[in-house]
Design a protein around this motif. Structure first.
Motif, PDB file in Angstrom:
ATOM      1  N   ILE A  52       7.779   8.150  11.745  1.00  0.00           N
ATOM      2  CA  ILE A  52       6.812   8.885  12.557  1.00  0.00           C
ATOM      3  C   ILE A  52       5.566   8.036  12.821  1.00  0.00           C
ATOM      4  N   LEU A  53       5.057   7.391  11.786  1.00  0.00           N
ATOM      5  CA  LEU A  53       3.855   6.572  11.946  1.00  0.00           C
ATOM      6  C   LEU A  53       4.104   5.388  12.868  1.00  0.00           C
ATOM      7  N   ILE A  54       5.270   4.797  12.777  1.00  0.00           N
ATOM      8  CA  ILE A  54       5.610   3.688  13.660  1.00  0.00           C
ATOM      9  C   ILE A  54       5.694   4.170  15.109  1.00  0.00           C
ATOM     10  N   ALA A  55       6.314   5.330  15.323  1.00  0.00           N
ATOM     11  CA  ALA A  55       6.427   5.883  16.677  1.00  0.00           C
ATOM     12  C   ALA A  55       5.053   6.164  17.279  1.00  0.00           C
ATOM     13  N   LEU A  56       4.092   6.511  16.425  1.00  0.00           N
ATOM     14  CA  LEU A  56       2.733   6.822  16.886  1.00  0.00           C
ATOM     15  C   LEU A  56       1.855   5.580  17.049  1.00  0.00           C
ATOM     16  N   SER A  57       2.328   4.445  16.579  1.00  0.00           N
ATOM     17  CA  SER A  57       1.497   3.234  16.566  1.00  0.00           C
ATOM     18  C   SER A  57       1.342   2.624  17.956  1.00  0.00           C
ATOM     19  N   LYS A  58       0.442   1.656  18.059  1.00  0.00           N
ATOM     20  CA  LYS A  58       0.178   0.987  19.331  1.00  0.00           C
ATOM     21  C   LYS A  58       1.357   0.146  19.790  1.00  0.00           C
ATOM     22  N   ASP A  59       2.129  -0.396  18.825  1.00  0.00           N
ATOM     23  CA  ASP A  59       3.249  -1.272  19.159  1.00  0.00           C
ATOM     24  C   ASP A  59       4.436  -0.979  18.237  1.00  0.00           C
ATOM     25  N   PRO A  60       5.173   0.094  18.510  1.00  0.00           N
ATOM     26  CA  PRO A  60       6.284   0.475  17.637  1.00  0.00           C
ATOM     27  C   PRO A  60       7.319  -0.632  17.421  1.00  0.00           C
ATOM     28  N   ALA A  61       7.517  -1.466  18.432  1.00  0.00           N
ATOM     29  CA  ALA A  61       8.526  -2.520  18.343  1.00  0.00           C
ATOM     30  C   ALA A  61       8.161  -3.602  17.336  1.00  0.00           C
ATOM     31  N   ALA A  62       6.907  -3.619  16.874  1.00  0.00           N
ATOM     32  CA  ALA A  62       6.451  -4.674  15.959  1.00  0.00           C
ATOM     33  C   ALA A  62       6.846  -4.413  14.511  1.00  0.00           C
ATOM     34  N   TYR A  63       7.372  -3.217  14.223  1.00  0.00           N
ATOM     35  CA  TYR A  63       7.612  -2.834  12.830  1.00  0.00           C
ATOM     36  C   TYR A  63       9.083  -2.590  12.527  1.00  0.00           C
ATOM     37  N   THR A  64       9.416  -2.696  11.273  1.00  0.00           N
ATOM     38  CA  THR A  64      10.761  -2.410  10.801  1.00  0.00           C
ATOM     39  C   THR A  64      10.691  -1.644   9.482  1.00  0.00           C
ATOM     40  N   ILE A  65      11.739  -0.900   9.176  1.00  0.00           N
ATOM     41  CA  ILE A  65      11.823  -0.148   7.924  1.00  0.00           C
ATOM     42  C   ILE A  65      12.974  -0.709   7.096  1.00  0.00           C
ATOM     43  N   SER A  66      12.731  -0.913   5.828  1.00  0.00           N
ATOM     44  CA  SER A  66      13.740  -1.509   4.953  1.00  0.00           C
ATOM     45  C   SER A  66      14.976  -0.623   4.828  1.00  0.00           C
ATOM     46  N   LYS A  67      16.127  -1.272   4.705  1.00  0.00           N
ATOM     47  CA  LYS A  67      17.359  -0.530   4.426  1.00  0.00           C
ATOM     48  C   LYS A  67      17.418  -0.179   2.945  1.00  0.00           C
ATOM     49  N   GLU A  68      16.860  -1.056   2.114  1.00  0.00           N
ATOM     50  CA  GLU A  68      16.858  -0.825   0.675  1.00  0.00           C
ATOM     51  C   GLU A  68      15.835   0.255   0.322  1.00  0.00           C
ATOM     52  N   ALA A  69      16.256   1.201  -0.486  1.00  0.00           N
ATOM     53  CA  ALA A  69      15.379   2.295  -0.905  1.00  0.00           C
ATOM     54  C   ALA A  69      14.866   2.052  -2.313  1.00  0.00           C
ATOM     55  N   PHE A  70      13.721   2.643  -2.618  1.00  0.00           N
ATOM     56  CA  PHE A  70      13.120   2.525  -3.945  1.00  0.00           C
ATOM     57  C   PHE A  70      13.744   3.484  -4.945  1.00  0.00           C
ATOM     58  N   VAL A 103       0.827  -1.201   0.000  1.00  0.00           N
ATOM     59  CA  VAL A 103       0.000   0.000   0.000  1.00  0.00           C
ATOM     60  C   VAL A 103       0.861   1.251   0.000  1.00  0.00           C
ATOM     61  N   SER A 104       0.354   2.315  -0.613  1.00  0.00           N
ATOM     62  CA  SER A 104       0.939   3.650  -0.510  1.00  0.00           C
ATOM     63  C   SER A 104      -0.185   4.658  -0.732  1.00  0.00           C
ATOM     64  N   VAL A 105       0.174   5.933  -0.693  1.00  0.00           N
ATOM     65  CA  VAL A 105      -0.828   7.001  -0.759  1.00  0.00           C
ATOM     66  C   VAL A 105      -1.106   7.398  -2.207  1.00  0.00           C
ATOM     67  N   PHE A 132      -1.265   3.215   6.815  1.00  0.00           N
ATOM     68  CA  PHE A 132      -0.666   2.489   7.938  1.00  0.00           C
ATOM     69  C   PHE A 132      -1.675   1.553   8.587  1.00  0.00           C
ATOM     70  N   LEU A 133      -2.926   1.956   8.605  1.00  0.00           N
ATOM     71  CA  LEU A 133      -3.973   1.098   9.159  1.00  0.00           C
ATOM     72  C   LEU A 133      -4.070  -0.217   8.385  1.00  0.00           C
ATOM     73  N   LEU A 134      -3.911  -0.142   7.065  1.00  0.00           N
ATOM     74  CA  LEU A 134      -3.938  -1.360   6.241  1.00  0.00           C
ATOM     75  C   LEU A 134      -2.776  -2.278   6.598  1.00  0.00           C
ATOM     76  N   LEU A 135      -1.625  -1.685   6.894  1.00  0.00           N
ATOM     77  CA  LEU A 135      -0.469  -2.485   7.324  1.00  0.00           C
ATOM     78  C   LEU A 135      -0.713  -3.058   8.717  1.00  0.00           C
ATOM     79  N   GLU A 136      -1.214  -2.244   9.595  1.00  0.00           N
ATOM     80  CA  GLU A 136      -1.450  -2.635  10.987  1.00  0.00           C
ATOM     81  C   GLU A 136      -2.452  -3.785  11.100  1.00  0.00           C
ATOM     82  N   THR A 137      -3.452  -3.787  10.221  1.00  0.00           N
ATOM     83  CA  THR A 137      -4.507  -4.806  10.261  1.00  0.00           C
ATOM     84  C   THR A 137      -4.250  -5.962   9.289  1.00  0.00           C
TER      85      THR A 137
END
Length: 310
Positions: free
Chosen positions: A213-231, A159-161, A193-198
Motif C-alpha cells: 500500500i505504501l509503495i502504491a502511494l509513493s511518488k515512484d512505485p516502480a523504484a521499490y521492491t518487496i522481499s520474497k523472504e519473510a521474517f 526501520v520499522s514502527v 517509509f519516509l526514512l526509506l524514501e530519503t
C-alpha cells in the motif's frame, strides 16, 4: 375450602407472568463489563488510525474510513441492538502502535479498529475477535540497492514502527544471524517509509500488505521492491478487545463470524483492496490471500500461525 372456579384465574395470571418473564431479553437487566459501560454512557469509543489506509484512515472529508472501520461498523450495529440504544454515540479516538494497548486496558477505547497482529504476547494483556486479515512480515527496499534477502541487510540500517511485532522479529533475527543491523523506530508507517524514501534507512520491515500500500502511494512505485523472504510465518490481524469480558467478546465473535461467512465480506474486501480507494483513487490490487479465505470460511481468534496455513 377453595372454590374451584376462583383458583383458575389466579393460576392463569401466575402462568402469564412467568411466561412473560421468560420472554424478556436476558441481557435487559444483566449487562456487565463493556456492554454496561456502553449502555450507561450511551457511547462507544473506537480506537482508529488516521494514517493506515486502507484499514483505517482519514479521507478528504476528515472522516475515518477503511476496511476495518467497515467491519467495526457492523459490530457497532450489533451492540446497538444488544444494549437497546439505536442512538448510540460512536466516537473515534486516534491511536498509535504504542498507545493502542494501554488505551484498551485502561478502558479509554472499547474496540480497536486497525491492523493489529494477534499474538500470544499481546493475549496476555488484551484479547481479539476473529481474524479479519492474514499477512506476513517482509521488507521493502529500493531496487537500485539490490537487497534481496534478509542476509543482504547485514550491517545496514533498517526501520520499522515502534511497538510493532516487526521490531521484535528484526531484533530476533539480528541476534540469531549476527547481522549487525542498526534498527531504527518510527512512530507510524508513513514516517518509516519516509526514512526509506530519503535513504536514511536501507530497508523498511512491515507486514507485506502495508508495504504494498505504501509503495502504491509513493511518488515512484516502480523504484521499490518487496522481499520474497519473510521474517516469520503468517500473522493474523484481529480487532482488539479487553480481556475477561466474556459477554462482550461473545457478541463481537458472533457478529464477525456471521459477517465473514457471508458474501458481504468479499464485497468489503474488494472495495478496499481491489478497487480505486479515496482520496486519490488508487487501486492497491492486492487479491485476497489464500490464508485469509480460509480464515473467513472457518472464523478463528487463534494467535497460532498454524491455524491460518492452507
Amino acid at each position: 375450602m377453595k372454590h374451584p372456579l376462583r383458583s383458575r384465574p389466579v393460576k392463569k395470571i401466575a402462568l402469564f407472568v412467568f411466561l412473560s418473564a421468560l420472554a424478556l431479553p436476558a441481557h435487559a437487566a444483566e449487562l456487565t463489563g463493556t456492554l454496561k459501560k456502553i449502555k450507561d454512557s450511551n457511547r462507544i469509543v473506537l480506537g482508529v488510525r488516521d494514517g493506515g489506509p486502507p484499514f483505517s484512515y482519514i479521507d478528504n472529508n476528515q472522516t475515518y474510513v477503511g476496511y476495518t472501520i467497515d467491519i467495526c461498523s457492523r459490530i457497532v450495529d450489533a451492540i446497538k441492538k444488544e444494549v437497546g440504544a439505536a442512538d448510540l454515540k460512536v466516537e473515534m479516538l486516534p491511536i498509535t502502535s504504542s498507545t493502542r494497548i494501554p488505551l484498551m486496558t485502561n478502558g479509554t477505547i472499547d474496540l480497536e479498529c486497525g491492523s493489529t497482529t494477534n499474538n500470544p504476547e499481546r493475549q496476555k494483556q488484551v484479547t481479539f475477535t476473529n481474524a479479519h486479515f492474514v499477512t506476513a512480515s517482509r521488507f521493502a527496499s529500493k531496487k537500485a540497492q539490490k537487497i534481496e534477502t534478509i542476509d543482504d541487510l547485514k550491517g545496514k540500517s533498517v526501520v520499522s514502527v515502534a511497538g510493532s511485532v516487526n521490531i521484535v522479529q528484526i531484533n530476533k533475527l539480528n541476534t540469531e544471524r549476527k547481522l549487525g543491523i542498526t534498527v531504527q523506530t518510527a512512530k507510524d508507517t508513513v514516517e518509516a517509509f519516509l526514512l526509506l524514501e530519503t535513504d536514511r534507512a536501507a530497508a523498511f520491515v512491515m507486514d507485506d500488505v502495508q508495504l504494498s500500500i505504501l509503495i502504491a502511494l509513493s511518488k515512484d512505485p516502480a523504484a521499490y521492491t518487496i522481499s520474497k523472504e519473510a521474517f516469520g510465518p503468517p500473522e493474523p490481524y484481529g480487532i482488539m478487545l479487553r480481556r475477561d469480558d466474556a459477554p462482550f467478546k461473545a457478541l463481537v465473535d458472533r457478529t464477525t463470524a456471521d459477517l465473514y461467512r457471508s458474501p458481504e465480506i468479499g464485497a468489503i474486501y474488494r472495495k478496499w483492496f481491489e478497487s480505486p480507494v479515496p482520496p486519490k483513487g488508487i487501486n492497491y490490487r492486492f487479491p485476497m490471500p489464500a490464508e485469509l479465505k480460509r480464515a473467513f470460511e472457518h472464523p478463528t481468534d487463534s494467535p497460532d500461525p498454524a491455524a491460518y496455513r492452507n
